[in-house]
Design a protein around this motif. Structure first.
Motif, PDB file in Angstrom:
ATOM      1  N   PRO A  74     -63.504  24.193   5.381  1.00 48.53           N
ATOM      2  CA  PRO A  74     -62.387  24.587   6.419  1.00 48.53           C
ATOM      3  C   PRO A  74     -62.128  24.152   8.021  1.00 48.53           C
ATOM      4  CG  PRO A  74     -63.883  26.490   6.114  1.00 48.53           C
ATOM      5  CD  PRO A  74     -64.422  25.375   5.341  1.00 48.53           C
ATOM      6  N   SER A  75     -63.719  23.178   8.376  1.00 46.38           N
ATOM      7  CA  SER A  75     -63.272  22.519   9.700  1.00 46.38           C
ATOM      8  C   SER A  75     -62.661  21.092   8.969  1.00 46.38           C
ATOM      9  CB  SER A  75     -63.857  22.503   9.974  1.00 46.38           C
ATOM     10  OG  SER A  75     -65.324  21.319   9.640  1.00 46.38           O
ATOM     11  N   THR A  76     -62.968  20.690   7.799  1.00 50.95           N
ATOM     12  CA  THR A  76     -62.682  19.823   7.141  1.00 50.95           C
ATOM     13  C   THR A  76     -60.613  19.229   8.134  1.00 50.95           C
ATOM     14  OG1 THR A  76     -64.001  19.293   5.502  1.00 50.95           O
ATOM     15  CG2 THR A  76     -61.960  17.782   5.431  1.00 50.95           C
ATOM     16  N   ASP A  77     -60.394  18.058   8.865  1.00 46.87           N
ATOM     17  CA  ASP A  77     -58.836  17.959   9.318  1.00 46.87           C
ATOM     18  C   ASP A  77     -58.732  16.627   8.720  1.00 46.87           C
ATOM     19  OD1 ASP A  77     -58.845  19.815  10.512  1.00 46.87           O
ATOM     20  OD2 ASP A  77     -60.147  19.418  12.767  1.00 46.87           O
ATOM     21  N   VAL A  78     -57.228  16.467   8.421  1.00 53.26           N
ATOM     22  CA  VAL A  78     -56.604  15.405   8.440  1.00 53.26           C
ATOM     23  C   VAL A  78     -55.339  14.811   9.796  1.00 53.26           C
ATOM     24  CG1 VAL A  78     -54.524  13.889   6.946  1.00 53.26           C
ATOM     25  CG2 VAL A  78     -56.010  16.100   5.741  1.00 53.26           C
ATOM     26  N   ILE A  79     -56.162  13.507  10.013  1.00 51.05           N
ATOM     27  CA  ILE A  79     -55.147  13.201  11.737  1.00 51.05           C
ATOM     28  C   ILE A  79     -54.456  12.443  10.846  1.00 51.05           C
ATOM     29  CG2 ILE A  79     -55.219  11.289  13.791  1.00 51.05           C
ATOM     30  CD1 ILE A  79     -58.373  12.250  13.298  1.00 51.05           C
ATOM     31  N   ILE A  80     -52.696  13.082  11.111  1.00 52.54           N
ATOM     32  CA  ILE A  80     -51.771  11.782  10.882  1.00 52.54           C
ATOM     33  C   ILE A  80     -51.644  11.214  11.512  1.00 52.54           C
ATOM     34  CG2 ILE A  80     -49.155  12.062  10.603  1.00 52.54           C
ATOM     35  CD1 ILE A  80     -51.207  13.592   8.621  1.00 52.54           C
ATOM     36  N   LEU A  81     -51.467   9.720  11.527  1.00 54.00           N
ATOM     37  CA  LEU A  81     -51.423   7.979  11.920  1.00 54.00           C
ATOM     38  C   LEU A  81     -50.186   7.490  12.157  1.00 54.00           C
ATOM     39  CD1 LEU A  81     -54.901   6.985  12.089  1.00 54.00           C
ATOM     40  CD2 LEU A  81     -54.258   8.592  13.841  1.00 54.00           C
ATOM     41  N   GLN A  82     -49.481   7.472  13.475  1.00 54.05           N
ATOM     42  CA  GLN A  82     -48.516   6.290  13.722  1.00 54.05           C
ATOM     43  C   GLN A  82     -49.179   4.929  14.082  1.00 54.05           C
ATOM     44  OE1 GLN A  82     -45.405   6.738  12.949  1.00 54.05           O
ATOM     45  NE2 GLN A  82     -45.209   4.771  12.583  1.00 54.05           N
ATOM     46  N   LEU A  83     -48.987   4.243  13.244  1.00 53.49           N
ATOM     47  CA  LEU A  83     -49.560   2.532  13.021  1.00 53.49           C
ATOM     48  C   LEU A  83     -48.610   1.596  13.133  1.00 53.49           C
ATOM     49  CD1 LEU A  83     -52.221   3.217  10.910  1.00 53.49           C
ATOM     50  CD2 LEU A  83     -52.972   3.974  13.345  1.00 53.49           C
ATOM     51  N   SER A  84     -48.988   0.885  13.596  1.00 49.74           N
ATOM     52  CA  SER A  84     -48.414  -0.351  14.055  1.00 49.74           C
ATOM     53  C   SER A  84     -47.512  -0.703  12.434  1.00 49.74           C
ATOM     54  CB  SER A  84     -48.520  -1.344  14.495  1.00 49.74           C
ATOM     55  OG  SER A  84     -50.180  -2.310  13.612  1.00 49.74           O
ATOM     56  N   THR A  85     -48.179  -0.640  11.446  1.00 47.13           N
ATOM     57  CA  THR A  85     -48.076  -0.729  10.066  1.00 47.13           C
ATOM     58  C   THR A  85     -47.177   0.213   9.528  1.00 47.13           C
ATOM     59  OG1 THR A  85     -50.391  -0.591   9.351  1.00 47.13           O
ATOM     60  CG2 THR A  85     -49.618  -2.490   9.703  1.00 47.13           C
ATOM     61  N   GLY A  86     -47.204   1.408  10.003  1.00 50.46           N
ATOM     62  CA  GLY A  86     -46.714   2.390   9.486  1.00 50.46           C
ATOM     63  C   GLY A  86     -47.860   4.123   9.460  1.00 50.46           C
ATOM     64  N   VAL A  87     -47.499   5.180   8.727  1.00 58.24           N
ATOM     65  CA  VAL A  87     -47.844   6.290   8.643  1.00 58.24           C
ATOM     66  C   VAL A  87     -49.243   6.552   8.007  1.00 58.24           C
ATOM     67  CG1 VAL A  87     -47.316   8.753   8.921  1.00 58.24           C
ATOM     68  CG2 VAL A  87     -45.602   7.249   9.871  1.00 58.24           C
ATOM     69  N   MET A  88     -49.654   6.468   8.424  1.00 50.97           N
ATOM     70  CA  MET A  88     -51.469   7.115   7.404  1.00 50.97           C
ATOM     71  C   MET A  88     -52.033   7.857   7.861  1.00 50.97           C
ATOM     72  SD  MET A  88     -54.117   3.672   6.893  1.00 50.97           S
ATOM     73  CE  MET A  88     -53.158   3.286   5.385  1.00 50.97           C
ATOM     74  N   GLY A  89     -52.541   8.786   7.236  1.00 51.91           N
ATOM     75  CA  GLY A  89     -53.676  10.322   7.075  1.00 51.91           C
ATOM     76  C   GLY A  89     -55.414   9.442   7.559  1.00 51.91           C
ATOM     77  N   MET A  90     -55.930  10.655   8.062  1.00 53.30           N
ATOM     78  CA  MET A  90     -57.384  10.310   7.945  1.00 53.30           C
ATOM     79  C   MET A  90     -58.120  11.096   7.324  1.00 53.30           C
ATOM     80  SD  MET A  90     -58.160   8.139  11.166  1.00 53.30           S
ATOM     81  CE  MET A  90     -60.216   8.715  12.306  1.00 53.30           C
ATOM     82  N   VAL A  91     -58.953  11.605   6.618  1.00 49.07           N
ATOM     83  CA  VAL A  91     -59.658  12.921   6.797  1.00 49.07           C
ATOM     84  C   VAL A  91     -61.258  12.405   7.871  1.00 49.07           C
ATOM     85  CG1 VAL A  91     -61.147  14.189   4.841  1.00 49.07           C
ATOM     86  CG2 VAL A  91     -59.326  12.796   4.123  1.00 49.07           C
ATOM     87  N   VAL A  92     -61.568  13.589   7.870  1.00 50.21           N
ATOM     88  CA  VAL A  92     -62.009  13.286   8.819  1.00 50.21           C
ATOM     89  C   VAL A  92     -63.580  14.758   9.127  1.00 50.21           C
ATOM     90  CG1 VAL A  92     -61.869  11.808  10.797  1.00 50.21           C
ATOM     91  CG2 VAL A  92     -61.870  13.838  11.695  1.00 50.21           C
ATOM     92  N   ASP A  93     -64.409  14.948   9.753  1.00 46.69           N
ATOM     93  CA  ASP A  93     -65.258  16.255   9.255  1.00 46.69           C
ATOM     94  C   ASP A  93     -64.442  17.178   9.978  1.00 46.69           C
ATOM     95  OD1 ASP A  93     -66.958  15.280   7.252  1.00 46.69           O
ATOM     96  OD2 ASP A  93     -68.479  14.317   9.172  1.00 46.69           O
ATOM     97  N   GLY A  94     -63.744  17.044  10.771  1.00 47.50           N
ATOM     98  CA  GLY A  94     -63.659  17.585  12.269  1.00 47.50           C
ATOM     99  C   GLY A  94     -62.835  16.951  13.584  1.00 47.50           C
ATOM    100  N   VAL A  95     -62.463  17.454  12.971  1.00 47.40           N
ATOM    101  CA  VAL A  95     -61.476  17.589  15.112  1.00 47.40           C
ATOM    102  C   VAL A  95     -62.387  18.331  16.311  1.00 47.40           C
ATOM    103  CG1 VAL A  95     -59.169  16.771  16.840  1.00 47.40           C
ATOM    104  CG2 VAL A  95     -59.258  16.412  14.460  1.00 47.40           C
TER     105      VAL A  95
END
Length: 155
Positions: A74-95
Motif C-alpha cells: 500500500p505504500s508503493t507510489d508512482v511519481i509522475i514527472l514532467q521532464l525536459s524529454t516528456g512525461v514519465m513515471g517512476m515507481v518508488v517504495d514510498g513518498v
C-alpha cells in the motif's frame, strides 16, 4: 535572505535509502494500484499507463537500482514527472514528504566525478535526515544496455 534561496525537494524511499528530487519536476503523485496498465515491457520499464489522458512510460526504480522487484504494497507510489524529454513515471517504495533545503544544507558527494554519477547533486540534511539528492532529468536519461545494443568499441 537565506529563506529565499531555499528550494523544495520531494523525498522518497528506495531500497532502504531516502532520496530527494527537485519538486518542480513533479507533476503528480499516485498510489501504484490506481494506474491503468497496458503492457509489461521488462524488468526496469515496467509498463505504460494513462495519466490525465496521456500515455506515459513507468520505470520501476526498485529494479533500476538493483533491488528486488517485490509486489507493491500500500505504500508503493508512482511519481509522475514532467521532464525536459516528456512525461514519465517512476515507481518508488514510498513518498516521504516535501522538504525545503538551502544550498548550505547540501554537500557534494565525495569521491565521485561527473562521469561516474552525474545525476547525483549531493547529500541534503534536514531535521537530522540525510537525503541523496538526484538530478531527475539526468537520472531518467540514462539508457541501460539492451539485448540488441552493441558494445562500444575502443578506437
Amino acid at each position: 535572505m537565506a529563506d529565499t534561496l531555499r528550494a523544495p525537494y520531494l523525498s522518497f524511499r528506495l531500497g532502504g535509502l531516502e532520496y530527494g528530487l527537485h519538486y518542480g519536476s513533479v507533476q503528480e503523485l499516485r498510489p501504484l494500484k490506481e494506474l491503468d496498465r497496458f503492457s509489461s515491457q521488462g524488468e526496469v520499464l515496467q509498463s505504460v499507463a494513462v495519466s490525465r489522458g496521456v500515455i506515459i512510460p513507468i520505470v520501476d526504480m526498485r529494479a533500476a537500482f538493483g533491488g528486488a522487484q517485490e509486489a507493491p504494497d500500500p505504500s508503493t507510489d508512482v511519481i509522475i514527472l514532467q521532464l525536459s524529454t516528456g512525461v514519465m513515471g517512476m515507481v518508488v517504495d514510498g513518498v516521504t514528504d516535501i522538504v525545503s533545503l538551502a544550498p548550505a544544507d547540501i554537500t557534494p558527494v565525495a569521491g565521485l566525478g561527473a562521469v561516474e554519477a552525474g545525476y547525483l547533486l549531493g547529500v541534503g540534511v534536514v531535521d537530522g535526515r540525510r537525503l541523496i539528492l538526484v538530478d531527475i532529468d539526468s537520472l531518467m536519461a540514462i539508457r541501460l544496455p539492451g539485448p540488441h545494443s552493441s558494445p562500444m568499441q575502443a578506437a
